[in-house]
Design a protein around this motif. Structure first.
Motif, PDB file in Angstrom:
ATOM      1  N   UNK A   1     -32.129  -1.831  23.957  1.00  0.00           N
ATOM      2  CA  UNK A   1     -31.683  -1.206  25.201  1.00  0.00           C
ATOM      3  C   UNK A   1     -32.282  -1.840  26.442  1.00  0.00           C
ATOM      4  N   UNK A   2     -33.121  -2.849  26.282  1.00  0.00           N
ATOM      5  CA  UNK A   2     -33.750  -3.501  27.433  1.00  0.00           C
ATOM      6  C   UNK A   2     -33.308  -4.955  27.518  1.00  0.00           C
ATOM      7  N   UNK A   3     -33.283  -5.467  28.746  1.00  0.00           N
ATOM      8  CA  UNK A   3     -32.868  -6.860  28.928  1.00  0.00           C
ATOM      9  C   UNK A   3     -33.845  -7.810  28.257  1.00  0.00           C
ATOM     10  N   UNK A   4     -35.160  -7.565  28.435  1.00  0.00           N
ATOM     11  CA  UNK A   4     -36.110  -8.505  27.826  1.00  0.00           C
ATOM     12  C   UNK A   4     -36.136  -8.363  26.312  1.00  0.00           C
ATOM     13  N   UNK A   5     -35.870  -7.162  25.791  1.00  0.00           N
ATOM     14  CA  UNK A   5     -35.796  -6.995  24.349  1.00  0.00           C
ATOM     15  C   UNK A   5     -34.637  -7.767  23.760  1.00  0.00           C
TER      16      UNK A   5
ATOM     17  N   UNK B   1     -28.757   0.978  30.269  1.00  0.00           N
ATOM     18  CA  UNK B   1     -28.810   1.240  28.825  1.00  0.00           C
ATOM     19  C   UNK B   1     -30.128   1.886  28.417  1.00  0.00           C
ATOM     20  N   UNK B   2     -31.182   1.608  29.159  1.00  0.00           N
ATOM     21  CA  UNK B   2     -32.483   2.214  28.863  1.00  0.00           C
ATOM     22  C   UNK B   2     -32.698   3.464  29.714  1.00  0.00           C
ATOM     23  N   UNK B   3     -32.291   3.386  30.983  1.00  0.00           N
ATOM     24  CA  UNK B   3     -32.523   4.482  31.918  1.00  0.00           C
ATOM     25  C   UNK B   3     -31.380   4.524  32.920  1.00  0.00           C
ATOM     26  N   UNK B   4     -30.765   5.670  33.070  1.00  0.00           N
ATOM     27  CA  UNK B   4     -29.666   5.799  34.023  1.00  0.00           C
ATOM     28  C   UNK B   4     -30.160   5.518  35.435  1.00  0.00           C
ATOM     29  N   UNK B   5     -29.357   4.757  36.175  1.00  0.00           N
ATOM     30  CA  UNK B   5     -29.714   4.404  37.547  1.00  0.00           C
ATOM     31  C   UNK B   5     -30.492   3.115  37.665  1.00  0.00           C
ATOM     32  N   UNK B   6     -30.917   2.544  36.533  1.00  0.00           N
ATOM     33  CA  UNK B   6     -31.736   1.322  36.544  1.00  0.00           C
ATOM     34  C   UNK B   6     -31.056   0.226  35.737  1.00  0.00           C
ATOM     35  N   UNK B   7     -31.100  -0.991  36.267  1.00  0.00           N
ATOM     36  CA  UNK B   7     -30.581  -2.162  35.564  1.00  0.00           C
ATOM     37  C   UNK B   7     -31.670  -3.221  35.485  1.00  0.00           C
ATOM     38  N   UNK B   8     -31.543  -4.100  34.510  1.00  0.00           N
ATOM     39  CA  UNK B   8     -32.528  -5.167  34.334  1.00  0.00           C
ATOM     40  C   UNK B   8     -31.816  -6.473  34.002  1.00  0.00           C
ATOM     41  N   UNK B   9     -32.474  -7.580  34.349  1.00  0.00           N
ATOM     42  CA  UNK B   9     -32.048  -8.916  33.948  1.00  0.00           C
ATOM     43  C   UNK B   9     -33.240  -9.610  33.317  1.00  0.00           C
ATOM     44  N   UNK B  10     -32.979 -10.486  32.337  1.00  0.00           N
ATOM     45  CA  UNK B  10     -34.064 -11.218  31.672  1.00  0.00           C
ATOM     46  C   UNK B  10     -33.568 -12.584  31.247  1.00  0.00           C
ATOM     47  N   UNK B  11     -34.497 -13.518  31.171  1.00  0.00           N
ATOM     48  CA  UNK B  11     -34.190 -14.862  30.669  1.00  0.00           C
ATOM     49  C   UNK B  11     -35.372 -15.340  29.829  1.00  0.00           C
TER      50      UNK B  11
ATOM     51  N   UNK C   1     -44.667 -22.185  19.657  1.00  0.00           N
ATOM     52  CA  UNK C   1     -45.333 -20.988  19.165  1.00  0.00           C
ATOM     53  C   UNK C   1     -45.168 -19.761  20.030  1.00  0.00           C
ATOM     54  N   UNK C   2     -44.335 -19.831  21.053  1.00  0.00           N
ATOM     55  CA  UNK C   2     -44.175 -18.717  21.993  1.00  0.00           C
ATOM     56  C   UNK C   2     -42.699 -18.356  22.113  1.00  0.00           C
ATOM     57  N   UNK C   3     -42.399 -17.068  21.951  1.00  0.00           N
ATOM     58  CA  UNK C   3     -41.088 -16.509  22.245  1.00  0.00           C
ATOM     59  C   UNK C   3     -41.316 -15.333  23.184  1.00  0.00           C
ATOM     60  N   UNK C   4     -40.663 -15.356  24.325  1.00  0.00           N
ATOM     61  CA  UNK C   4     -40.870 -14.292  25.288  1.00  0.00           C
ATOM     62  C   UNK C   4     -39.732 -14.199  26.273  1.00  0.00           C
ATOM     63  N   UNK C   5     -39.953 -13.412  27.325  1.00  0.00           N
ATOM     64  CA  UNK C   5     -38.920 -13.228  28.340  1.00  0.00           C
ATOM     65  C   UNK C   5     -39.565 -12.825  29.653  1.00  0.00           C
ATOM     66  N   UNK C   6     -38.959 -13.297  30.732  1.00  0.00           N
ATOM     67  CA  UNK C   6     -39.258 -12.827  32.080  1.00  0.00           C
ATOM     68  C   UNK C   6     -38.109 -11.913  32.485  1.00  0.00           C
ATOM     69  N   UNK C   7     -38.430 -10.767  33.064  1.00  0.00           N
ATOM     70  CA  UNK C   7     -37.385  -9.813  33.419  1.00  0.00           C
ATOM     71  C   UNK C   7     -37.665  -9.194  34.785  1.00  0.00           C
TER      72      UNK C   7
END
Length: 245
Positions: free
Chosen positions: A137-141, A192-202, A208-214
C-alpha cells in the motif's frame, strides 16, 4: 555544586575488555587482558564469561575474539553511519518538492524505514500500520518489491497479508504484480495507505543494497510532483551506498 555523571564501573570494565580484544589482531588470553585493562584476574574472568554468554566475545583455545553480536552490530549500523551524508539529500528533496522525504531499505527479508525528513509545512505520514506489513500500500514498499527477483517477491507476498487499508488499497496479488510491472522506475500510492495522502518513490540501487527514496504529500498535489527530482535524489543516495565498502 552538582557532581559528574553516575557511572557504572562494571559496564566500564566490560567495555574496556571489548576495546582490548578489538584492538588485537590475534586472540587475547584472559591474563593478557587483565594486564592490559588493569583488572584483577578473577574479575576479568567474571566479565569475560558474561561477555561470551551474551555473544559479544567468543572464547577460542588460545584466547578471546570478538563475537557475533559485535560483528552483527557492525553490519546493522554500517548503513546507519551513512545517514549524515544521506540526510542532506532528503532535506533538499523535501525543500524542493515541499513534501516529506523518506529512505527505506530491504534488509533481512523486511522493508525497513531508515530515515524521514519532514517539517511543520511538510508533515510525514502517520504510519499507523507498520511499514513491513503495508508494503503493498506504500509507494516505497511497491518500489522495493519491484526490485526483488520473482522468487523473492513471491516469497514476500506469500507471507504478507494484503490488508485493505483504504478503499483504494490493492489487495489482489495478481493485480499488484501487474501494477509493479507497469510502473517503470517511479511508483505511486494514490491514497492506498491513507486517505488524503499520496506518495511517489523511485529505487535506490547499489551492490548489496535494495531501497527506495520516497515523498509524501496531499493527494491533490500528486500531479505537481516532479519525478525527475526524485530520480536525482535516488541517484545521489545510490552513489553514496556504492562508494561505501
Amino acid at each position: 555544586m552538582a557532581g559528574g555523571p553516575t557511572l557504572i564501573g562494571s559496564v566500564q570494565r566490560a567495555l574496556h575488555l571489548l576495546d582490548a580484544v578489538g584492538a588485537s589482531e590475534r586472540p587475547v588470553t584472559a591474563k593478557a587482558l587483565a594486564r592490559a585493562v588493569g583488572l584483577p584476574l578473577p574479575t576479568t574472568y567474571h566479565l569475560l564469561r558474561t561477555l561470551v554468554h551474551e555473544g559479544y566475545l567468543c572464547r577460542l583455545d588460545d584466547g578471546y575474539v570478538l563475537g557475533e553480536q559485535v560483528t552483527g552490530l557492525r553490519r546493522r549500523n554500517g548503513r546507519q553511519a551513512l545517514l549524515p551524508r544521506i540526510r542532506p539529500v532528503l532535506r533538499a528533496l523535501r525543500d524542493e518538492l515541499h513534501a516529506a522525504a523518506y529512505l527505506s531499505l530491504y534488509s533481512g527479508g523486511e522493508i525497513r524505514l531508515i530515515d524521514v525528513v519532514d517539517g511543520p509545512a511538510t508533515p510525514s505520514v502517520d504510519l499507523w500500520v507498520g511499514v513491513h506489513e503495508a508494503a503493498h500500500a506504500t509507494a516505497f514498499g511497491k518500489c522495493i518489491l519491484s526490485c526483488l527477483d520473482a522468487e523473492g517477491r513471491r516469497a514476500y507476498l506469500a507471507q504478507a497479508r494484503l490488508a485493505d487499508l483504504t478503499p483504494n488499497t490493492i489487495t489482489d496479488a495478481r493485480v499488484l504484480e501487474q501494477r509493479l510491472a507497469e510502473s517503470g522506475d517511479v511508483f505511486n500510492d494514490r491514497e492506498e495507505y491513507l486517505l488524503g495522502t499520496a506518495c511517489l518513490a523511485t529505487p535506490v540501487r547499489a551492490p548489496g543494497v535494495i531501497g527506495a527514496i520516497a515523498i509524501s504529500l496531499p493527494a491533490r498535489r500528486l500531479r505537481s510532483a516532479q519525478p525527475l527530482s526524485l530520480r536525482r535524489a535516488s541517484a545521489r543516495v545510490s552513489r553514496t551506498f556504492a562508494m561505501t565498502p
